[in-house]
Design a protein around this motif. Structure first.
Motif, mmCIF file in Angstrom:
data_model
loop_
_atom_site.group_PDB
_atom_site.id
_atom_site.type_symbol
_atom_site.label_atom_id
_atom_site.label_comp_id
_atom_site.label_asym_id
_atom_site.label_seq_id
_atom_site.Cartn_x
_atom_site.Cartn_y
_atom_site.Cartn_z
ATOM 1 N N PRO A 82 0.855 -1.188 0.049
ATOM 2 C CA PRO A 82 0.113 0.099 0.114
ATOM 3 C C PRO A 82 1.077 1.100 -0.134
ATOM 4 C CG PRO A 82 -0.178 -0.966 2.269
ATOM 5 C CD PRO A 82 0.734 -1.962 1.163
ATOM 6 N N ASP A 83 2.113 1.145 0.332
ATOM 7 C CA ASP A 83 3.125 2.301 0.435
ATOM 8 C C ASP A 83 3.990 2.222 -0.696
ATOM 9 O OD1 ASP A 83 1.974 2.778 2.812
ATOM 10 O OD2 ASP A 83 3.228 1.539 3.956
ATOM 11 N N TYR A 84 3.627 1.638 -1.865
ATOM 12 C CA TYR A 84 4.446 1.637 -2.876
ATOM 13 C C TYR A 84 4.713 3.001 -3.473
ATOM 14 C CZ TYR A 84 5.742 1.702 -7.626
ATOM 15 O OH TYR A 84 6.314 1.662 -9.059
ATOM 16 N N PRO A 85 5.696 3.688 -3.884
ATOM 17 C CA PRO A 85 5.796 5.149 -4.181
ATOM 18 C C PRO A 85 5.121 5.173 -5.640
ATOM 19 C CG PRO A 85 8.010 4.144 -4.112
ATOM 20 C CD PRO A 85 7.085 3.143 -3.650
ATOM 21 N N ARG A 86 3.786 5.806 -5.795
ATOM 22 C CA ARG A 86 3.200 5.509 -6.944
ATOM 23 C C ARG A 86 3.614 6.562 -7.988
ATOM 24 N NH1 ARG A 86 -1.095 1.723 -7.061
ATOM 25 N NH2 ARG A 86 -0.863 0.754 -4.816
ATOM 26 N N HIS A 87 4.549 7.528 -7.702
ATOM 27 C CA HIS A 87 5.157 8.546 -8.636
ATOM 28 C C HIS A 87 6.212 7.831 -9.214
ATOM 29 C CE1 HIS A 87 7.514 8.696 -5.065
ATOM 30 N NE2 HIS A 87 8.398 9.358 -5.677
ATOM 31 N N VAL A 88 6.787 6.877 -8.777
ATOM 32 C CA VAL A 88 7.887 6.100 -9.443
ATOM 33 C C VAL A 88 7.795 5.333 -10.622
ATOM 34 C CG1 VAL A 88 9.965 4.777 -9.203
ATOM 35 C CG2 VAL A 88 9.356 6.314 -7.010
ATOM 36 N N PRO A 89 7.960 5.481 -11.902
ATOM 37 C CA PRO A 89 7.508 4.488 -12.720
ATOM 38 C C PRO A 89 7.912 2.977 -12.586
ATOM 39 C CG PRO A 89 9.083 6.103 -13.699
ATOM 40 C CD PRO A 89 9.092 6.287 -12.276
ATOM 41 N N LEU A 90 7.103 2.198 -12.890
ATOM 42 C CA LEU A 90 7.105 0.784 -12.777
ATOM 43 C C LEU A 90 7.158 0.014 -13.997
ATOM 44 C CD1 LEU A 90 7.093 -1.751 -10.745
ATOM 45 C CD2 LEU A 90 4.460 -1.325 -10.619
ATOM 46 N N ALA A 91 8.250 -0.929 -14.059
ATOM 47 C CA ALA A 91 8.079 -1.803 -15.326
ATOM 48 C C ALA A 91 8.043 -3.126 -15.143
ATOM 49 C CB ALA A 91 9.661 -1.242 -16.119
ATOM 50 N N ARG A 92 7.150 -3.584 -16.083
ATOM 51 C CA ARG A 92 7.442 -5.115 -16.293
ATOM 52 C C ARG A 92 8.189 -5.687 -17.055
ATOM 53 N NH1 ARG A 92 2.003 -6.202 -19.036
ATOM 54 N NH2 ARG A 92 2.404 -4.087 -20.334
ATOM 55 N N MET A 93 8.596 -6.967 -16.538
ATOM 56 C CA MET A 93 9.710 -7.483 -17.227
ATOM 57 C C MET A 93 9.182 -8.477 -18.231
ATOM 58 S SD MET A 93 13.115 -8.082 -17.243
ATOM 59 C CE MET A 93 13.441 -7.755 -15.500
ATOM 60 N N ILE A 94 9.288 -7.901 -19.434
ATOM 61 C CA ILE A 94 8.589 -8.953 -20.688
ATOM 62 C C ILE A 94 9.844 -8.830 -21.793
ATOM 63 C CG2 ILE A 94 7.049 -9.288 -22.271
ATOM 64 C CD1 ILE A 94 4.893 -7.633 -20.387
ATOM 65 N N LEU A 95 10.299 -10.178 -21.707
ATOM 66 C CA LEU A 95 11.392 -10.098 -22.731
ATOM 67 C C LEU A 95 10.891 -11.329 -23.777
ATOM 68 C CD1 LEU A 95 12.744 -10.282 -19.870
ATOM 69 C CD2 LEU A 95 14.899 -10.960 -20.830
ATOM 70 N N PRO A 96 11.611 -11.341 -25.080
ATOM 71 C CA PRO A 96 11.042 -12.240 -25.978
ATOM 72 C C PRO A 96 11.144 -13.639 -25.435
ATOM 73 C CG PRO A 96 12.745 -10.962 -26.914
ATOM 74 C CD PRO A 96 12.558 -10.361 -25.661
ATOM 75 N N GLU A 97 11.992 -13.826 -24.440
ATOM 76 C CA GLU A 97 12.150 -15.344 -23.642
ATOM 77 C C GLU A 97 10.822 -15.321 -22.928
ATOM 78 O OE1 GLU A 97 14.430 -12.985 -24.159
ATOM 79 O OE2 GLU A 97 16.333 -14.190 -24.771
ATOM 80 N N THR A 98 10.430 -14.351 -22.290
ATOM 81 C CA THR A 98 9.171 -14.579 -21.374
ATOM 82 C C THR A 98 7.923 -14.784 -22.342
ATOM 83 O OG1 THR A 98 9.906 -12.520 -20.575
ATOM 84 C CG2 THR A 98 7.736 -13.330 -19.566
ATOM 85 N N ARG A 99 7.701 -14.458 -23.587
ATOM 86 C CA ARG A 99 6.484 -14.541 -24.320
ATOM 87 C C ARG A 99 6.725 -16.151 -25.053
ATOM 88 N NH1 ARG A 99 6.770 -8.743 -25.789
ATOM 89 N NH2 ARG A 99 8.652 -9.108 -26.972
#
Ligand code: OXD
Length: 316
Positions: A82-99
């Motif tokens: 709940p305290d995640y700093p929402r102003h900081v961008p958050l990236a998902r890790m999606i590689l060709p290997e993930t797909r």
């Protein structure tokens, strides 16, 4: 604002740090890489975090964070804080290997479910020779993918190349060659009613938790099977077990669980209609993920657009 890069890593514990460090040393040599919880970390010096399931409140302690990167495709484990700093961008890790890894896992699972390998494995354990009465074929088997994001889309295309009658359901309308698409809540019942195998690859958001609930799973044709490689919160275990025990569903293949590792006393381990895999559907190597994280950090540092960012409006 700190000038240098300090990346903290929380994924895999101390045993994983040599691999993370070696990969970052190659891909982002200018960064200092520290293990999460290292007592020598000065919180104000931390610029980037690469995390899986950070403890609540922990990220908020770093006032100069510039980017948080999930070590997986999902970010629900970060947003649970709940305290995640929402102003900081958050990236998902999606590689060709993930797909690719997910598509191949889904393809394997669909073939296993179609051929009822669960029963064949049990027969082997019992030294019981029984030839299945019919040979199913992919081209006569209808597989539907719930969730047509980066992973679901790729998995649906792969299922189509395997010859399955493939369909997909997503929130908004999509056109995918070789895949019959359905969208929106209004088309969900029709989608489910035509799946011999349904594959859940939804992201976990406020809208998708419990979406494949008991009533909706009851819309699947009798004898259908479910593959859940999305999130455990999508499907209530008690509802699933009831549908399996009633014989409405044939098999559930599960890769995600409310508690991981799956507790020793979970009924899922030995339920005759459940196949358990240990959240292994698609996890690229740490080296590949560190290289991807390094590339995202470089983009962020130059002010370039960062791909696969979490968007609050859509929930993933
Ligand atoms: C992920 C996962 O989010 O492995 O990548 O579940």
């Amino acid at each position: 604002m700190p000038a240098r890069l300090l990346v903290v890593v929380k994924s895999g514990g101390a045993a994983a740090m040599p691999e993370w460090r070696a990969a970052f040393a190659h891909a982002l040599p200018e960064a200092e890489v520290r293990m999460w919880g290292d007592p020598e970390i000065v919180p104000a010096a931390v610029t980037h975090a690469l995390v899986w399931e950070p403890e609540a409140g922990a990220l908020a302690r770093f006032p100069n964070l510039r980017l948080v990167i999930s070590t997986g495709a999902g970010v629900d484990h970060v947003l649970a804080d709940p305290d995640y700093p929402r102003h900081v961008p958050l990236a998902r890790m999606i590689l060709p290997e993930t797909r690719d890894g997910m598509a191949e896992y889904v393809g394997m699972a669909a073939l296993m479910l179609m051929r009822d390998m669960r029963t064949i494995a049990r027969q082997q354990a019992e030294h019981h020779w029984r030839i299945p009465p019919e040979m199913p074929l992919a081209r006569r088997t209808r597989v539907g993918v719930m969730g047509l994001g980066a992973l679901g889309l790729h998995a649906a295309r792969y299922l189509a190349t395997l010859g399955f009658q493939t369909s997909g359901w997503s929130r908004s309308a999509k056109t995918i060659e070789g895949v019959t698409t359905y969208h929106g809540m209004g088309q969900l019942p029709g989608f489910l009613a035509q799946c011999d195998i349904v594959v859940n690859l939804l992201p976990q958001t406020a809208d998708t938790v419990g979406l494949p609930d008991r009533a909706r799973l009851s819309l699947l044709p009798r004898g259908a099977s479910l593959l859940n490689a999305g999130r455990a919160a999508h499907v209530v275990t008690a509802d699933l077990l009831a549908l399996l025990d009633e014989g409405h569903l044939h098999t559930a293949m599960l890769d995600v669980f409310d508690i991981e590792p799956l507790p020793q006393d979970s009924v899922l381990w030995s339920h005759p209609s459940v196949v358990v895999t240990p959240h292994c559907a698609s996890t690229p190597s740490r080296t590949d993920r560190a290289h991807r994280a390094a590339a995202l950090i470089r983009l962020a540092e130059t002010g370039a657009p960062i791909p696969d960012l979490y968007e609050a409006a859509r929930g993933y």
